[in-house]
Scaffold this motif. Sequence first.
Motif, PDB file in Angstrom:
ATOM      1  N   ASP A   1      13.970  34.802   7.453  1.00 49.00           N
ATOM      2  CA  ASP A   1      13.616  35.438   8.716  1.00 49.00           C
ATOM      3  C   ASP A   1      13.427  34.388   9.815  1.00 49.00           C
ATOM      4  O   ASP A   1      13.855  34.576  10.958  1.00 49.00           O
ATOM      5  N   VAL A   2      12.812  33.275   9.465  1.00 50.16           N
ATOM      6  CA  VAL A   2      12.613  32.173  10.420  1.00 50.16           C
ATOM      7  C   VAL A   2      13.954  31.604  10.860  1.00 50.16           C
ATOM      8  O   VAL A   2      14.179  31.333  12.049  1.00 50.16           O
ATOM      9  N   VAL A   3      14.858  31.402   9.910  1.00 48.08           N
ATOM     10  CA  VAL A   3      16.180  30.870  10.241  1.00 48.08           C
ATOM     11  C   VAL A   3      16.888  31.783  11.244  1.00 48.08           C
ATOM     12  O   VAL A   3      17.505  31.313  12.206  1.00 48.08           O
ATOM     13  N   LEU A   4      16.784  33.087  11.040  1.00 44.37           N
ATOM     14  CA  LEU A   4      17.421  34.032  11.964  1.00 44.37           C
ATOM     15  C   LEU A   4      16.776  33.983  13.347  1.00 44.37           C
ATOM     16  O   LEU A   4      17.469  33.950  14.365  1.00 44.37           O
ATOM     17  N   LYS A   5      15.443  33.965  13.390  1.00 41.67           N
ATOM     18  CA  LYS A   5      14.781  34.004  14.699  1.00 41.67           C
ATOM     19  C   LYS A   5      15.007  32.716  15.488  1.00 41.67           C
ATOM     20  O   LYS A   5      14.988  32.729  16.719  1.00 41.67           O
ATOM     21  N   GLU A   6      15.245  31.624  14.784  1.00 39.05           N
ATOM     22  CA  GLU A   6      15.511  30.350  15.449  1.00 39.05           C
ATOM     23  C   GLU A   6      16.999  30.164  15.744  1.00 39.05           C
ATOM     24  O   GLU A   6      17.409  29.114  16.237  1.00 39.05           O
ATOM     25  N   ARG A   7      17.797  31.188  15.422  1.00 34.65           N
ATOM     26  CA  ARG A   7      19.248  31.160  15.662  1.00 34.65           C
ATOM     27  C   ARG A   7      19.932  30.027  14.910  1.00 34.65           C
ATOM     28  O   ARG A   7      20.865  29.386  15.408  1.00 34.65           O
ATOM     29  N   ARG A   8      19.469  29.815  13.676  1.00 30.30           N
ATOM     30  CA  ARG A   8      20.121  28.857  12.798  1.00 30.30           C
ATOM     31  C   ARG A   8      21.022  29.605  11.822  1.00 30.30           C
ATOM     32  O   ARG A   8      20.963  30.814  11.720  1.00 30.30           O
ATOM     33  N   ARG A   9      21.834  28.868  11.109  1.00 30.35           N
ATOM     34  CA  ARG A   9      22.809  29.519  10.231  1.00 30.35           C
ATOM     35  C   ARG A   9      22.160  29.969   8.926  1.00 30.35           C
ATOM     36  O   ARG A   9      21.475  29.202   8.243  1.00 30.35           O
TER      37      ARG A   9
ATOM     38  N   GLY B   1       9.184  28.003  12.260  1.00 31.93           N
ATOM     39  CA  GLY B   1      10.359  27.610  13.029  1.00 31.93           C
ATOM     40  C   GLY B   1      10.268  26.211  13.593  1.00 31.93           C
ATOM     41  O   GLY B   1      11.291  25.615  13.960  1.00 31.93           O
ATOM     42  N   SER B   2       9.071  25.655  13.674  1.00 37.17           N
ATOM     43  CA  SER B   2       8.928  24.296  14.199  1.00 37.17           C
ATOM     44  C   SER B   2       9.400  23.246  13.195  1.00 37.17           C
ATOM     45  O   SER B   2       9.592  22.081  13.559  1.00 37.17           O
ATOM     46  N   PHE B   3       9.592  23.663  11.942  1.00 34.61           N
ATOM     47  CA  PHE B   3      10.141  22.772  10.918  1.00 34.61           C
ATOM     48  C   PHE B   3      11.656  22.858  11.021  1.00 34.61           C
ATOM     49  O   PHE B   3      12.256  23.865  10.655  1.00 34.61           O
ATOM     50  N   ARG B   4      12.257  21.813  11.541  1.00 32.56           N
ATOM     51  CA  ARG B   4      13.676  21.873  11.872  1.00 32.56           C
ATOM     52  C   ARG B   4      14.566  21.722  10.639  1.00 32.56           C
ATOM     53  O   ARG B   4      14.377  20.822   9.823  1.00 32.56           O
ATOM     54  N   THR B   5      15.535  22.607  10.530  1.00 33.10           N
ATOM     55  CA  THR B   5      16.513  22.571   9.444  1.00 33.10           C
ATOM     56  C   THR B   5      17.887  22.918  10.013  1.00 33.10           C
ATOM     57  O   THR B   5      18.002  23.417  11.131  1.00 33.10           O
ATOM     58  N   ALA B   6      18.923  22.681   9.204  1.00 35.10           N
ATOM     59  CA  ALA B   6      20.282  23.073   9.590  1.00 35.10           C
ATOM     60  C   ALA B   6      20.529  24.540   9.289  1.00 35.10           C
ATOM     61  O   ALA B   6      21.538  25.098   9.710  1.00 35.10           O
ATOM     62  N   GLY B   7      19.619  25.157   8.543  1.00 31.63           N
ATOM     63  CA  GLY B   7      19.784  26.557   8.186  1.00 31.63           C
ATOM     64  C   GLY B   7      19.411  26.791   6.733  1.00 31.63           C
ATOM     65  O   GLY B   7      18.678  25.997   6.122  1.00 31.63           O
ATOM     66  N   MET B   8      19.935  27.871   6.180  1.00 30.33           N
ATOM     67  CA  MET B   8      19.533  28.285   4.836  1.00 30.33           C
ATOM     68  C   MET B   8      20.687  28.973   4.126  1.00 30.33           C
ATOM     69  O   MET B   8      21.490  29.680   4.729  1.00 30.33           O
TER      70      MET B   8
ATOM     71  N   THR C   1      15.331  13.213  12.776  1.00 32.85           N
ATOM     72  CA  THR C   1      15.026  14.172  11.724  1.00 32.85           C
ATOM     73  C   THR C   1      16.150  14.185  10.692  1.00 32.85           C
ATOM     74  O   THR C   1      17.322  14.297  11.060  1.00 32.85           O
ATOM     75  N   PRO C   2      15.839  14.063   9.408  1.00 33.87           N
ATOM     76  CA  PRO C   2      16.900  14.116   8.396  1.00 33.87           C
ATOM     77  C   PRO C   2      17.544  15.488   8.385  1.00 33.87           C
ATOM     78  O   PRO C   2      16.931  16.479   8.774  1.00 33.87           O
ATOM     79  N   ARG C   3      18.799  15.547   7.963  1.00 34.70           N
ATOM     80  CA  ARG C   3      19.467  16.838   7.885  1.00 34.70           C
ATOM     81  C   ARG C   3      18.906  17.602   6.694  1.00 34.70           C
ATOM     82  O   ARG C   3      19.046  17.174   5.544  1.00 34.70           O
ATOM     83  N   ARG C   4      18.276  18.728   6.979  1.00 38.01           N
ATOM     84  CA  ARG C   4      17.625  19.520   5.941  1.00 38.01           C
ATOM     85  C   ARG C   4      18.323  20.861   5.784  1.00 38.01           C
ATOM     86  O   ARG C   4      18.769  21.457   6.751  1.00 38.01           O
ATOM     87  N   LEU C   5      18.370  21.320   4.548  1.00 34.37           N
ATOM     88  CA  LEU C   5      18.952  22.621   4.255  1.00 34.37           C
ATOM     89  C   LEU C   5      18.022  23.348   3.295  1.00 34.37           C
ATOM     90  O   LEU C   5      17.597  22.787   2.281  1.00 34.37           O
ATOM     91  N   ILE C   6      17.691  24.588   3.640  1.00 35.41           N
ATOM     92  CA  ILE C   6      16.857  25.406   2.761  1.00 35.41           C
ATOM     93  C   ILE C   6      17.771  26.137   1.783  1.00 35.41           C
ATOM     94  O   ILE C   6      18.767  26.736   2.183  1.00 35.41           O
ATOM     95  N   ILE C   7      17.414  26.089   0.514  1.00 36.89           N
ATOM     96  CA  ILE C   7      18.162  26.805  -0.513  1.00 36.89           C
ATOM     97  C   ILE C   7      17.223  27.815  -1.167  1.00 36.89           C
ATOM     98  O   ILE C   7      16.213  27.436  -1.762  1.00 36.89           O
TER      99      ILE C   7
ATOM    100  N   GLU D   1      18.926  16.769   2.786  1.00 38.67           N
ATOM    101  CA  GLU D   1      17.617  16.945   2.144  1.00 38.67           C
ATOM    102  C   GLU D   1      17.444  18.432   1.820  1.00 38.67           C
ATOM    103  O   GLU D   1      17.475  19.268   2.717  1.00 38.67           O
ATOM    104  N   THR D   2      17.281  18.760   0.549  1.00 39.21           N
ATOM    105  CA  THR D   2      17.198  20.163   0.133  1.00 39.21           C
ATOM    106  C   THR D   2      15.759  20.613  -0.059  1.00 39.21           C
ATOM    107  O   THR D   2      14.963  19.939  -0.721  1.00 39.21           O
ATOM    108  N   HIS D   3      15.459  21.774   0.517  1.00 40.29           N
ATOM    109  CA  HIS D   3      14.140  22.405   0.395  1.00 40.29           C
ATOM    110  C   HIS D   3      14.349  23.738  -0.312  1.00 40.29           C
ATOM    111  O   HIS D   3      14.997  24.639   0.229  1.00 40.29           O
TER     112      HIS D   3
END
Length: 208
Positions: free
Chosen positions: A113-121, A79-86, A5-11, A35-37
Amino acid sequence: MPATTPRRLIIGISGASGIVYGVRLLALLRRTAVETHVVVSRAAKVTLALETELALADLHDLADVVYQPGDIGAAISSGSFRTAGMIVCPCSMRTLAEIANGITASLLTRAADVVLKERRRLVLVARETPLHLGHLRNMAAVTEMGAIVYPPVPAMYARPASIDEMIDHTVGRVLDLFDIDVGTVRRWREPPDDAPAEDAPGEAPDET
């Protein structure tokens, strides 16, 4: 085996003043393999026009993937869409309040909210001053939930020569929280990367 999976970050970019922080964040991430979303709130579109000469299309061009704020079925809403966080940059007090209280009225706050529930940063570049008790309580709440509140406070020890340098340092420090070094941080007690190397010490003098 599935491909890596590419390293993804939500902005997320909200309507707070200081949209240049979000613009610069995206510009610096273009230099990396991240990869920025991106999701831009409706209010942020107004702020973009008020504070910059950029069109919305210019901002979108800095992202790999762009979502509309009303697209609740977007990939980043799951949450099934994996990211490094947001990173929400800048983060308005309304956006912070929605996140603190679990209100997912837009894709931006749903993704947070998804990032928090998945315990991502989750990093919130909160842009407001002065702060009343409600703001402070919301900041405490999101911190207890696992988010990091990062007000864009200039680091004067770096002796910035321009506003651009202050912005770059702040954005670089935000990316440090994801172990992404874009080379814009003048680190305390560390020589800059372009500093000349010190001369090698010579032999000890003959004491005889």
